[in-house]
Design an enzyme around this catalytic site. Structure first.
Site, short mmCIF file in Angstrom:
data_model
loop_
_atom_site.label_atom_id
_atom_site.label_comp_id
_atom_site.label_asym_id
_atom_site.label_seq_id
_atom_site.Cartn_x
_atom_site.Cartn_y
_atom_site.Cartn_z
N LYS A 81 0.72 -1.20 -0.09
CA LYS A 81 -0.08 -0.14 0.07
C LYS A 81 0.93 1.17 -0.03
O LYS A 81 1.81 1.18 0.54
CB LYS A 81 -0.90 0.04 1.10
CG LYS A 81 -2.05 1.19 1.14
CD LYS A 81 -2.58 1.40 2.52
CE LYS A 81 -3.10 0.12 3.24
NZ LYS A 81 -3.96 0.28 4.21
N CYS A 99 -0.98 14.78 -5.97
CA CYS A 99 -1.83 13.80 -7.18
C CYS A 99 -2.68 12.93 -6.64
O CYS A 99 -2.34 12.23 -5.39
CB CYS A 99 -0.41 13.10 -7.62
SG CYS A 99 -0.73 12.13 -9.12
N HIS A 114 -2.75 14.44 -14.68
CA HIS A 114 -4.18 13.88 -14.49
C HIS A 114 -4.89 14.28 -15.91
O HIS A 114 -5.83 13.75 -16.33
CB HIS A 114 -4.84 14.44 -13.28
CG HIS A 114 -5.06 15.72 -13.14
ND1 HIS A 114 -3.93 16.52 -12.55
CD2 HIS A 114 -5.71 16.80 -13.60
CE1 HIS A 114 -4.34 17.84 -12.44
NE2 HIS A 114 -5.44 17.98 -13.20
#
Length: 135
Positions: A81, A99, A114
């Site tokens: 993770k 981000c 993005h």
């Protein structure tokens, strides 16, 4: 007046232009055209190419949008993770963008990757913006 001008172009000027073009009677005749004759043919060939493209364009395959793909493609893939901690007190500028698309080359800080990601995927992700309150 506008229609008269268009009518004159179609009925008089266009046929006169076409009559002056060096159109060979055989395909082999194109090989014998001079450079200046080819230059005179360029506008007509350009218009024909444009009309041909516009005619077949609806039948060309559409660019597929990527959907249901992995979000994080390369950032800390060795970790189960990805977690980033940032102390709010450490903010030195009034606004900091982080981000959320996982495409930033300066991750975790947003570099506006993005925008391209959204165009490719149809997604609508944007950055997380932290604003420092002024007291």
């Amino acid at each position: 007046m506008v229609l008269e001008s268009i009518s004159k172009i179609i009925k008089i000027q266009l046929p006169a232009y076409l009559k002056k073009l060096p159109l060979p009677e055989t395909i082999g005749g194109f090989a014998r055209l001079t450079v200046s004759e080819w230059l005179r043919l360029l506008p007509l060939l350009g218009i024909l190419a444009l009309l041909g493209y516009l005619t077949i364009r609806p039948f060309l395959p559409k660019k597929k949008k990527q959907r249901d793909s992995l979000i994080n493609l390369k950032i800390q893939k060795e970790n189960p993770k990805v977690v980033n901690e940032i102390d709010i007190e450490d903010l030195r500028t009034p606004n900091v963008c982080y981000c959320r698309c996982w495409r930033s080359k300066t991750f975790p800080v947003c570099d506006k990757s993005h925008i391209k990601h959204n165009e490719l995927t149809g997604d609508n992700v944007g950055p997380l913006i932290l604003k420092k309150k002024t007291l």
